[in-house]
Design a protein around this motif. Sequence first.
Motif, PDB file in Angstrom:
ATOM      1  N   ARG A   1     -10.275  13.782   4.793  1.00 20.14           N
ATOM      2  CA  ARG A   1      -9.356  14.660   5.534  1.00 20.14           C
ATOM      3  C   ARG A   1     -10.112  15.308   6.676  1.00 20.14           C
ATOM      4  N   ARG A   2      -9.579  15.174   7.893  1.00 15.77           N
ATOM      5  CA  ARG A   2     -10.284  15.666   9.082  1.00 15.77           C
ATOM      6  C   ARG A   2     -10.045  17.146   9.320  1.00 15.77           C
ATOM      7  N   THR A   3      -8.841  17.603   9.032  1.00 18.04           N
ATOM      8  CA  THR A   3      -8.539  19.028   9.197  1.00 18.04           C
ATOM      9  C   THR A   3      -7.775  19.516   7.987  1.00 18.04           C
ATOM     10  N   GLN A   4      -8.034  20.745   7.596  1.00 19.63           N
ATOM     11  CA  GLN A   4      -7.313  21.350   6.484  1.00 19.63           C
ATOM     12  C   GLN A   4      -6.120  22.136   7.027  1.00 19.63           C
ATOM     13  N   ARG A   5      -4.932  21.664   6.708  1.00 19.10           N
ATOM     14  CA  ARG A   5      -3.727  22.352   7.182  1.00 19.10           C
ATOM     15  C   ARG A   5      -3.113  23.157   6.056  1.00 19.10           C
ATOM     16  N   GLU A   6      -2.626  24.331   6.398  1.00 16.74           N
ATOM     17  CA  GLU A   6      -1.914  25.124   5.394  1.00 16.74           C
ATOM     18  C   GLU A   6      -0.565  24.476   5.113  1.00 16.74           C
ATOM     19  N   GLY A   7      -0.129  24.604   3.890  1.00 12.56           N
ATOM     20  CA  GLY A   7       1.182  24.088   3.527  1.00 12.56           C
ATOM     21  C   GLY A   7       1.217  22.583   3.359  1.00 12.56           C
ATOM     22  N   ALA A   8       0.070  21.912   3.279  1.00 13.07           N
ATOM     23  CA  ALA A   8       0.041  20.461   3.108  1.00 13.07           C
ATOM     24  C   ALA A   8      -0.875  20.084   1.955  1.00 13.07           C
ATOM     25  N   PRO A   9      -0.540  20.537   0.736  1.00 16.52           N
ATOM     26  CA  PRO A   9      -1.397  20.219  -0.411  1.00 16.52           C
ATOM     27  C   PRO A   9      -1.244  18.760  -0.814  1.00 16.52           C
ATOM     28  N   GLY A  10      -2.201  18.254  -1.551  1.00 14.91           N
ATOM     29  CA  GLY A  10      -2.122  16.890  -2.048  1.00 14.91           C
ATOM     30  C   GLY A  10      -2.541  15.861  -1.015  1.00 14.91           C
ATOM     31  N   LEU A  11      -2.679  14.643  -1.490  1.00 15.62           N
ATOM     32  CA  LEU A  11      -3.121  13.547  -0.635  1.00 15.62           C
ATOM     33  C   LEU A  11      -2.029  13.163   0.355  1.00 15.62           C
ATOM     34  N   ARG A  12      -2.407  12.979   1.611  1.00 12.69           N
ATOM     35  CA  ARG A  12      -1.474  12.486   2.631  1.00 12.69           C
ATOM     36  C   ARG A  12      -1.757  11.014   2.886  1.00 12.69           C
TER      37      ARG A  12
ATOM     38  N   LEU B   1       0.828  -1.204   0.000  1.00 16.17           N
ATOM     39  CA  LEU B   1       0.000   0.000   0.000  1.00 16.17           C
ATOM     40  C   LEU B   1       0.864   1.256   0.000  1.00 16.17           C
ATOM     41  N   ILE B   2       1.958   1.221   0.745  1.00 15.91           N
ATOM     42  CA  ILE B   2       2.887   2.364   0.752  1.00 15.91           C
ATOM     43  C   ILE B   2       3.455   2.577  -0.645  1.00 15.91           C
ATOM     44  N   SER B   3       3.851   1.492  -1.302  1.00 17.64           N
ATOM     45  CA  SER B   3       4.399   1.590  -2.652  1.00 17.64           C
ATOM     46  C   SER B   3       3.370   2.162  -3.616  1.00 17.64           C
ATOM     47  N   ALA B   4       2.110   1.732  -3.498  1.00 12.94           N
ATOM     48  CA  ALA B   4       1.049   2.249  -4.371  1.00 12.94           C
ATOM     49  C   ALA B   4       0.832   3.740  -4.142  1.00 12.94           C
ATOM     50  N   PHE B   5       0.818   4.148  -2.874  1.00 16.58           N
ATOM     51  CA  PHE B   5       0.630   5.561  -2.544  1.00 16.58           C
ATOM     52  C   PHE B   5       1.749   6.411  -3.135  1.00 16.58           C
ATOM     53  N   LYS B   6       2.986   5.973  -2.942  1.00 19.77           N
ATOM     54  CA  LYS B   6       4.130   6.729  -3.463  1.00 19.77           C
ATOM     55  C   LYS B   6       4.091   6.824  -4.986  1.00 19.77           C
ATOM     56  N   ASP B   7       3.819   5.679  -5.633  1.00 21.77           N
ATOM     57  CA  ASP B   7       3.882   5.629  -7.087  1.00 21.77           C
ATOM     58  C   ASP B   7       2.784   6.457  -7.741  1.00 21.77           C
ATOM     59  N   LYS B   8       1.577   6.392  -7.197  1.00 19.92           N
ATOM     60  CA  LYS B   8       0.456   7.033  -7.872  1.00 19.92           C
ATOM     61  C   LYS B   8       0.191   8.461  -7.412  1.00 19.92           C
ATOM     62  N   PHE B   9       0.517   8.787  -6.163  1.00 18.90           N
ATOM     63  CA  PHE B   9       0.151  10.109  -5.651  1.00 18.90           C
ATOM     64  C   PHE B   9       1.338  11.022  -5.358  1.00 18.90           C
ATOM     65  N   LEU B  10       2.535  10.478  -5.306  1.00 18.32           N
ATOM     66  CA  LEU B  10       3.709  11.317  -5.051  1.00 18.32           C
ATOM     67  C   LEU B  10       4.616  11.420  -6.266  1.00 18.32           C
TER      68      LEU B  10
END
Length: 365
Positions: free
Chosen positions: A234-245, A203-212
Motif C-alpha cells: 500500500r503506497r498511501t494510508q487513506r482514512e476510511g479505507a480499511p482492508g485490502l484493496r 483474479l477479480i473472483s479470487a479477490f472478491k471471494d477471499k478478501f471481501l
Amino acid sequence: MTDRMRHHWLLLGACGWVLLILMFASKFINLNFRVPDDYGGKSELLSWTESAMKNLQSPAAREPEKSPASPGPSAAGGTLDPLDWQAVETQRLELLSSVCGNASLRNLTHTPVSRFVLDRIFVCDKHKILFCQTPKVGNTQWKKVLIVLNGAFSTVEEIPESVVHDHEKNGLPRLSSLSEQGIRHRLSTYFKFFIVRDPFERLISAFKDKFLQNPRFEPWYKHDIAPAIIRKYRRTQREGAPGLRFEDFVRYLGDPGRRRLDRQFGDHVIHWVSYTELCAPCEIGYSVVGHHETLERDAPFILRAAGIHRLVSYPTIPPGITRYNRTKVERYFSGISKRDIRRLYARFQGDFSLFGYQRPNFLLD
C-alpha cells in the motif's frame, strides 16, 4: 377564456397519458439485469448497451482477431455438434502445444511436476480420470462430479457443500498421495482435464471471494494475508479505507519479488497463482482443456470424452454465469496505474497465450 382553459386541461391530460404510457412501457424495456458473478456469489449489474453486448461474448470475440483456441458466439450458443466441438478442443490443444514450444515464453509456461502440482490433481481410479483443480473457475462442481463417480454419493445434488472441500470426507484422493510408480502410470494412461478462465477475471473472483465476501469463513485471508500485503504494497494510508484493496492485490501479484510472501502464505496462493503453476500444462499431456466461457458446451463434451456421460451429470449452470464481463473488469482496474497492470499482465502472459485469451489492450494501452 373558456376555450383557453379547455386547451390547458387537454394539454395537461395528454401529458399525463404520455407519462403513464412511458411508465408502463419501462417495465418491459428495462435493459438492466443482474448476472451472477460466480457460482453461489453475489450478482453484478450489467447494462445491455451495444458495447456490453460485444464484450459478453467468449474471450475470442473481444478483439477483432479470433483465437483458434476459443470458439465464437455460435459455439457458446450451442449450435455445434460433438464432432465440431472435438475440433474446438483439438485447436485448443494444438495452441497449447505450440505456445509450450515458444522459447521466449518458457519461463512463463513451464513448471516442474512438483508436489505442489500433484496436490492439485484429484484421482478417480474407478473411471481412470485425473482432474487438476484451478480455483475460481467453477471447480466445486467438478469435484462433486468426481465424488459421485467415486461412489460416496448417488447424485451431485445430494452432496453437502461442507463435504465438497473437506478432503477427509469427500473421498477424493490426490495424485500426490500415491507412489511414484502409481503417479507415472496414471499420468500416462488416465483421461486428464482442467478448466481455465480469462486470467484477469479469475483474479477479480479470487479477490472478491477471499478478501471481501469469504463465504466459507476462512479468517486467515483477512487477518493474516491481507495485512501482510497491505504493509508491503500500500503506497498511501487513506482514512476510511480499511482492508485490502484491489490495487494492493494487483501490486503484490505483479511484483517479481513476491516469492517470500508466497512462501509465507503457503498453499493459500492456489487461488491466484497461474494455471502453469497449478497444473503444469506443458509437462502433463492433458486430454481436454475446458473454458469457463463456453462451459455449457465443454461440460457435456468432457463427460462424453471421459466415458461417464451416462453415469453423472454436470450441475445446472446458472444463466449468464460463464459470460466474460468486461464492464466488471474495467471497473476493478479503473484507477490502477498502467505500470502496475502491465506488470500483472507480464506475470500472467503465459496463461493468456497458452489458452488463447486475447491481450487486454483496453487496460494496457
